[in-house]
Design an enzyme around this catalytic site. Structure first.
Site, PDB file in Angstrom:
ATOM      1  N   PRO A 141       0.900  -1.254  -0.194  1.00  0.00           N
ATOM      2  CA  PRO A 141       0.023   0.067   0.052  1.00  0.00           C
ATOM      3  C   PRO A 141       0.837   1.313  -0.101  1.00  0.00           C
ATOM      4  CG  PRO A 141       0.003  -0.967   2.234  1.00  0.00           C
ATOM      5  CD  PRO A 141       0.759  -1.944   1.366  1.00  0.00           C
ATOM      6  N   CYS A 142       1.702   1.686  -1.168  1.00  0.00           N
ATOM      7  CA  CYS A 142       2.268   2.765  -0.946  1.00  0.00           C
ATOM      8  C   CYS A 142       1.337   4.008  -1.233  1.00  0.00           C
ATOM      9  CB  CYS A 142       3.274   2.697  -2.387  1.00  0.00           C
ATOM     10  SG  CYS A 142       2.313   2.542  -3.889  1.00  0.00           S
TER      11      CYS A 142
END
Length: 182
Positions: A141-142
């Site tokens: 989850p950047c």
């Protein structure tokens, strides 16, 4: 034997509501999730640059477990992923990507938070570059990394995609009675 001589990367196109994402996996796990509504060339260019000896093979069935979890996430039914990854990056990039996986659903962290987490507090720009090289969008989850001042910053999938993902998580968190904390 065939796998060694002709290593394969399996791919599929996940089409769910407004989301069209190319996904790819090796025999070890998920290695790629592309940007929303981008053409197949984004995936093929990535594979050609990272794995020039590999062959891309469409296999919707092999990617089904990955697609199922991603659809559950997009429907707001899943907060964590249980599918295996097959990361291919430098040790620094892998450390950053693993740190991203520690950011909880509905939460955000800054680039400097990630740099501190991996015990490289002066490496904020390198952390940003590693985040930009994240090959597994959404699942790693950047999109949960924002500027220190709370502003949205760059995202390989585009700021619209990042905004949609953060909004999805915010709405789901509010439904459950937990506000989003930055």
């Amino acid at each position: 034997m065939e796998e060694k001589n002709n290593p394969k990367i399996y791919w599929t196109l996940l089409a769910h509501e407004e989301w069209n994402l190319y996904m790819a996996a090796t025999s070890k796990g998920l290695c790629y999730v592309g940007s929303q509504n981008k053409p197949f060339e984004e995936l093929s260019d990535w594979v050609e640059g990272r794995f020039p000896d590999n062959v891309l093979v469409q296999d919707d069935k092999k990617l089904q477990p990955y697609a199922t979890e991603l659809v559950e996430y997009l429907q707001g039914e899943r907060k964590n992923f249980t599918i295996p990854f097959d990361f291919h990056g430098t040790p620094f990039q892998v450390a950053v990507w693993n740190a991203l996986c520690e950011i909880s659903y509905g939460q955000t962290q800054s680039y400097s938070d990630i740099a501190s987490y991996i015990q490289k507090p002066a490496a904020i720009r390198a952390v940003g570059a590693a985040i930009g090289a994240n090959p597994i969008l959404i699942i790693v989850p950047c999109h949960r990394v924002i500027g220190k001042n709370g502003s949205l910053t760059g995202y390989r999938g585009g700021l619209d995609m990042k905004t949609q993902l953060l909004q999805l998580e915010r709405e789901r968190s509010l439904v459950e009675g937990r506000p989003l904390h930055a």
